[in-house]
Every structure is written in C-alpha cells, then in structure tokens.
Scaffold this motif. Structure first.
Motif, PDB file in Angstrom:
ATOM      1  N   SER A 135       1.825  11.960   0.518  1.00  0.00           N
ATOM      2  CA  SER A 135       1.147  10.686   0.708  1.00  0.00           C
ATOM      3  C   SER A 135       2.038   9.713   1.472  1.00  0.00           C
ATOM      4  O   SER A 135       1.571   8.981   2.361  1.00  0.00           O
ATOM      5  N   SER A 136       3.337   9.695   1.142  1.00  0.00           N
ATOM      6  CA  SER A 136       4.282   8.832   1.845  1.00  0.00           C
ATOM      7  C   SER A 136       4.405   9.228   3.306  1.00  0.00           C
ATOM      8  O   SER A 136       4.457   8.373   4.200  1.00  0.00           O
ATOM      9  N   ARG A 145       0.710   7.305  10.007  1.00  0.00           N
ATOM     10  CA  ARG A 145      -0.310   6.332  10.396  1.00  0.00           C
ATOM     11  C   ARG A 145       0.329   5.043  10.909  1.00  0.00           C
ATOM     12  O   ARG A 145      -0.138   4.445  11.873  1.00  0.00           O
ATOM     13  N   ASP A 189       2.151  10.800   5.162  1.00  0.00           N
ATOM     14  CA  ASP A 189       0.913  10.432   5.857  1.00  0.00           C
ATOM     15  C   ASP A 189       0.908   8.943   6.191  1.00  0.00           C
ATOM     16  O   ASP A 189       0.463   8.546   7.271  1.00  0.00           O
ATOM     17  N   LEU A 190       1.396   8.132   5.252  1.00  0.00           N
ATOM     18  CA  LEU A 190       1.451   6.690   5.484  1.00  0.00           C
ATOM     19  C   LEU A 190       2.376   6.363   6.649  1.00  0.00           C
ATOM     20  O   LEU A 190       2.058   5.522   7.500  1.00  0.00           O
ATOM     21  N   PRO A 224       2.664   4.609  -1.870  1.00  0.00           N
ATOM     22  CA  PRO A 224       2.431   5.508  -2.997  1.00  0.00           C
ATOM     23  C   PRO A 224       3.402   5.200  -4.143  1.00  0.00           C
ATOM     24  O   PRO A 224       4.559   4.846  -3.908  1.00  0.00           O
ATOM     25  N   ALA A 283      -6.803   4.391  -2.257  1.00  0.00           N
ATOM     26  CA  ALA A 283      -5.635   4.854  -1.496  1.00  0.00           C
ATOM     27  C   ALA A 283      -4.582   3.756  -1.537  1.00  0.00           C
ATOM     28  O   ALA A 283      -4.914   2.581  -1.606  1.00  0.00           O
ATOM     29  N   PRO A 284      -3.296   4.086  -1.526  1.00  0.00           N
ATOM     30  CA  PRO A 284      -2.714   5.427  -1.475  1.00  0.00           C
ATOM     31  C   PRO A 284      -2.645   6.050  -2.870  1.00  0.00           C
ATOM     32  O   PRO A 284      -3.277   5.547  -3.805  1.00  0.00           O
ATOM     33  N   GLY A 296       0.793  -1.217   0.000  1.00  0.00           N
ATOM     34  CA  GLY A 296       0.000   0.000   0.000  1.00  0.00           C
ATOM     35  C   GLY A 296       0.825   1.266   0.000  1.00  0.00           C
ATOM     36  O   GLY A 296       0.444   2.277   0.592  1.00  0.00           O
TER      37      GLY A 296
END
Length: 259
Positions: free
Chosen positions: A248-249, A255, A251-252, A124, A219-220, A122
């Motif tokens: 995006s990376s 999380r 945010d991953l 980006p 997503a992503p 998952g």
C-alpha cells in the motif's frame, strides 16, 4: 516506513518488526519519544505495542491495582495472595522489561501526533496491540481497561505463542490479506477496544467477543490488530499484514511520483 516504540525497552519488538518489513520489501525507520521524526519523508506508519494507553485520553479514570485485584480475585485466599504476589510481579516486570507503570505519556503524545499526521496525509497505518488501541482512541473511540468480565466462559490466554483463535469479519480488508479461515494469534494485551472510533469497523473478534482487529474501509490501508504479528514471522498469514502495508505504501509513492 516509520515504526514507533518506547525509549526504554521494546528492542525485541523493534527488531522483529524491522525484519518483517524488510522481508516484505520495505525499509523501517525507528521513531521514539527521544528520537522523534516527522512522516514527511516516510510513506507509512507502524504503531507498535507496549505500555497501556493513558485512560485520560479517552475520558476514563485509571483503575487502581487494588480495584483490579478486587475485580479479578473473588476468593479470600486468592485475594490475600493477590495483594502479596501482584505487587511483586509488577515490580519484577518493571525491572526486567523496563515498561513504564501507568503508561508512557511522552510516547502517547508522540504517537497521537504521528497517527493524526498519517491520517491527514492518507498514509497506510498498522497498529499493533497498544498501537491498535491508540489508533481507536485518536479516532474518537474508547477502551476496556480491564477484560476480566469477558473471560468467565472462555479462558483468557496470555502467550507469545499463537494459542488464541480469532474469527475474521467476512469481506474485511484483513481477511482479504490473511484469508478467511479462523486465524491463530498470540495475546499479550491487558486492554481492548470498547467503542469504535470514527470510520473504523470491527475486522476480527475472539470467542469471548473481545475485538481483535479493526480497520477503515477507506483508502489507504488502515489496520489495527490486538495481537503481535511481528512475533510470528514463520506464519505466512501474519507476514501478509506487513506485505499489505508495504504494498500500500509503495502504491502511494508511485501515485505521488506520477502526479
């Protein structure tokens, strides 16, 4: 952020991509067949441009140089010049650009594995030119090996300068990043997406109908662009592609740490 490339050549693309990712606040790690690396310690993937994807990967036979000349040059004078000129140009490109004729099998294998790993985890992904094409193939799609038939009414542009204009799909993720207005892009490609891979949609086309960007709505962030945004660092709209990938990376990663 992993950035793929060939063992020979590709220095300019690597430097410009490194700079674009750095500008966006990320850190780029170079990955080549001679210096492979897992994505276990990375949080995103850029699949760079380069040699054409092996047609055998999507169930087609390679088009020979003679067939390409026959398809491209219709007049007898142009054909004669073609049989003399194109082999010389091919040799010159091989010497100057160290691009492997007929593709780069080692790179194909490496990048296929990395794309599958990124999809499984998952992460980006941004595919650039060849990278977009290989992303589509890994997802089960096919490519046009020869684009000559698309340019009878619309001249084929091949330039590092943004001399081609693409129309972005309304509501697409790439339009959300770059804005919805038609986008001037460069063009250095020989092949293009034909049948879309699973879970991929068209995000941009040029006037001839050739697909210029693909993406996943899931997503992503998973994007593929037919042009080279790394060669347009002065253009804010193109920098936003790398910014979106880095964001995006990030945010991953946030999380993952919070779990």
């Amino acid at each position: 952020m992993g950035v793929t490339g060939p063992d020979r050549g590709g220095v300019a693309a690597w430097i410009m991509t490194w700079w674009a990712i750095r500008w966006a606040g990320g850190k780029a790690v170079h990955i080549t067949p001679g210096r492979p690396r897992s994505l276990q310690e990375l949080d995103g993937l850029v699949v760079g441009g380069g040699a054409d994807v092996d047609p055998g990967l999507y169930g087609q036979d390679p088009l020979s140089l003679i067939r390409e000349i026959d398809a491209t040059e219709t007049g007898w004078r142009q054909r004669i010049l073609g049989f003399v000129l194109y082999p010389l140009l091919w040799l010159l490109r091989r010497v100057l650009y160290t691009k492997l004729h007929g593709g780069d099998a080692d790179r194909d294998r490496l990048e296929q594995a990395l794309i599958r790993e990124a999809l499984d985890r998952g992460l980006p992904i941004l595919g650039i030119c060849r990278g977009m094409q290989l992303l589509n193939v890994v997802c089960g799609g096919t490519l046009h090996q020869n684009l000559e038939g698309f340019y009878r009414e619309h001249p084929q542009v091949r330039s590092i300068l943004p001399r081609k204009v693409v129309t972005l799909t309304e509501g697409s993720r790439i339009a959300a990043l770059t804005g919805t207005n038609p986008l001037p892009v460069n063009a250095l490609h020989n092949q293009a997406v034909a049948e879309l891979g699973q879970d991929l949609v068209v995000a941009a086309r040029e006037a001839s109908g050739v697909v210029q960007a693909i993406e996943s709505r899931n997503a992503p962030l998973i994007l593929g662009v037919q042009w080279h945004p790394e060669y347009l660092p002065q253009k804010a709209r193109h920098r936003r592609l790398f910014q979106g990938l880095v964001d995006s990376s990030r945010d991953l990663s946030v999380r993952a740490r919070s779990q």
